[in-house]
Design a protein around this motif. Structure first.
Motif, PDB file in Angstrom:
ATOM      1  N   UNK A 126       0.867  -1.177   0.000  1.00 40.05           N
ATOM      2  CA  UNK A 126       0.000   0.000   0.000  1.00 40.05           C
ATOM      3  C   UNK A 126       0.906   1.230   0.000  1.00 40.05           C
ATOM      4  N   UNK A 127       0.902   1.936  -1.132  1.00 38.21           N
ATOM      5  CA  UNK A 127       1.731   3.124  -1.312  1.00 38.21           C
ATOM      6  C   UNK A 127       0.868   4.365  -1.127  1.00 38.21           C
ATOM      7  N   UNK A 128       1.246   5.238  -0.212  1.00 40.94           N
ATOM      8  CA  UNK A 128       0.607   6.545  -0.090  1.00 40.94           C
ATOM      9  C   UNK A 128       1.481   7.544  -0.845  1.00 40.94           C
ATOM     10  N   UNK A 129       0.887   8.213  -1.831  1.00 44.26           N
ATOM     11  CA  UNK A 129       1.628   9.132  -2.686  1.00 44.26           C
ATOM     12  C   UNK A 129       0.981  10.515  -2.602  1.00 44.26           C
ATOM     13  N   UNK A 130       1.786  11.492  -2.243  1.00 50.02           N
ATOM     14  CA  UNK A 130       1.312  12.884  -2.191  1.00 50.02           C
ATOM     15  C   UNK A 130       2.395  13.778  -2.773  1.00 50.02           C
ATOM     16  N   UNK A 131       1.972  14.753  -3.558  1.00 51.85           N
ATOM     17  CA  UNK A 131       2.905  15.700  -4.185  1.00 51.85           C
ATOM     18  C   UNK A 131       4.011  14.991  -4.960  1.00 51.85           C
ATOM     19  N   UNK A 132       3.652  13.887  -5.602  1.00 48.45           N
ATOM     20  CA  UNK A 132       4.591  13.184  -6.458  1.00 48.45           C
ATOM     21  C   UNK A 132       5.632  12.338  -5.750  1.00 48.45           C
ATOM     22  N   UNK A 133       5.488  12.143  -4.426  1.00 43.07           N
ATOM     23  CA  UNK A 133       6.450  11.351  -3.659  1.00 43.07           C
ATOM     24  C   UNK A 133       5.726  10.304  -2.821  1.00 43.07           C
ATOM     25  N   UNK A 134       6.386   9.171  -2.603  1.00 43.45           N
ATOM     26  CA  UNK A 134       5.847   8.139  -1.720  1.00 43.45           C
ATOM     27  C   UNK A 134       6.056   8.596  -0.288  1.00 43.45           C
ATOM     28  N   UNK A 135       4.959   8.718   0.451  1.00 44.54           N
ATOM     29  CA  UNK A 135       5.003   9.159   1.856  1.00 44.54           C
ATOM     30  C   UNK A 135       5.069   7.977   2.810  1.00 44.54           C
ATOM     31  N   UNK A 136       4.388   6.892   2.435  1.00 44.22           N
ATOM     32  CA  UNK A 136       4.458   5.677   3.245  1.00 44.22           C
ATOM     33  C   UNK A 136       4.260   4.471   2.346  1.00 44.22           C
ATOM     34  N   UNK A 137       4.852   3.379   2.763  1.00 46.38           N
ATOM     35  CA  UNK A 137       4.717   2.097   2.101  1.00 46.38           C
ATOM     36  C   UNK A 137       4.478   1.080   3.207  1.00 46.38           C
ATOM     37  N   UNK A 138       3.320   0.430   3.141  1.00 45.89           N
ATOM     38  CA  UNK A 138       2.966  -0.577   4.145  1.00 45.89           C
ATOM     39  C   UNK A 138       2.766  -1.910   3.445  1.00 45.89           C
ATOM     40  N   UNK A 139       3.318  -2.970   4.052  1.00 45.94           N
ATOM     41  CA  UNK A 139       3.321  -4.297   3.452  1.00 45.94           C
ATOM     42  C   UNK A 139       2.487  -5.293   4.242  1.00 45.94           C
ATOM     43  N   UNK A 140       1.888  -6.217   3.529  1.00 46.85           N
ATOM     44  CA  UNK A 140       1.441  -7.506   4.072  1.00 46.85           C
ATOM     45  C   UNK A 140       2.236  -8.525   3.254  1.00 46.85           C
ATOM     46  N   UNK A 141       3.028  -9.363   3.934  1.00 44.55           N
ATOM     47  CA  UNK A 141       3.942 -10.264   3.230  1.00 44.55           C
ATOM     48  C   UNK A 141       3.706 -11.713   3.643  1.00 44.55           C
ATOM     49  N   UNK A 142       3.892 -12.635   2.670  1.00 48.32           N
ATOM     50  CA  UNK A 142       3.796 -14.055   2.964  1.00 48.32           C
ATOM     51  C   UNK A 142       4.586 -14.850   1.926  1.00 48.32           C
ATOM     52  N   UNK A 143       4.937 -16.078   2.299  1.00 45.69           N
ATOM     53  CA  UNK A 143       5.626 -16.994   1.386  1.00 45.69           C
ATOM     54  C   UNK A 143       4.689 -18.158   1.106  1.00 45.69           C
ATOM     55  N   UNK A 144       5.070 -18.977   0.122  1.00 48.07           N
ATOM     56  CA  UNK A 144       4.257 -20.153  -0.224  1.00 48.07           C
ATOM     57  C   UNK A 144       4.264 -21.171   0.879  1.00 48.07           C
TER      58      UNK A 144
END
Length: 116
Positions: A98-116
């Motif tokens: 989940x990328x939050x983008x404001x004024x042309x820049x990434x402000x936050x990046x939040x992940x949900x991660x998993x493997x097989x």
């Protein structure tokens, strides 16, 4: 000058990530950007210097590292990707990013991660 959409910014971020271009990667993040794990709440990076350090090391240690985006949703300030990262020692890593983008820049990046 027209503002970049979240899709445009995240597309550029994907290209420089896959090219292991640390300067290009960092240029797309706000100076106070954060990267965190949404499930655990763990802060992975807080600020551009931590982002630079983590991803410089990741690119150097994983020469085959690359990401493929399977799906993307976009809103006015966010892009949400379903991704798979390849080239990590433990094998493919599946991610909802989940990328939050404001004024042309990434402000936050939040992940949900998993493997097989």
């Amino acid at each position: 000058m027209q503002q970049s959409s979240p899709r445009d910014v995240v597309n550029r971020q994907l290209a420089v990530y896959n090219a292991h271009d640390i300067e290009g990667y960092c240029a797309l993040f706000a100076p106070d950007a954060t990267i965190s794990d949404l499930v655990t709440g763990q802060m992975i990076c807080n600020g551009i210097e931590e982002i630079r350090g983590v991803y410089t090391k990741r690119f150097a240690e994983n020469p085959e590292l690359h990401c493929i985006v399977h799906q993307r949703l976009e809103g006015p300030t966010h892009a949400i990707d379903k991704e798979t990262v390849y080239g990590l020692p433990a094998g493919p890593l599946h991610i909802m990013a989940i990328y939050e983008v404001r004024d042309g820049l990434i402000r936050s990046l939040r992940f949900i991660r998993w493997t097989d």
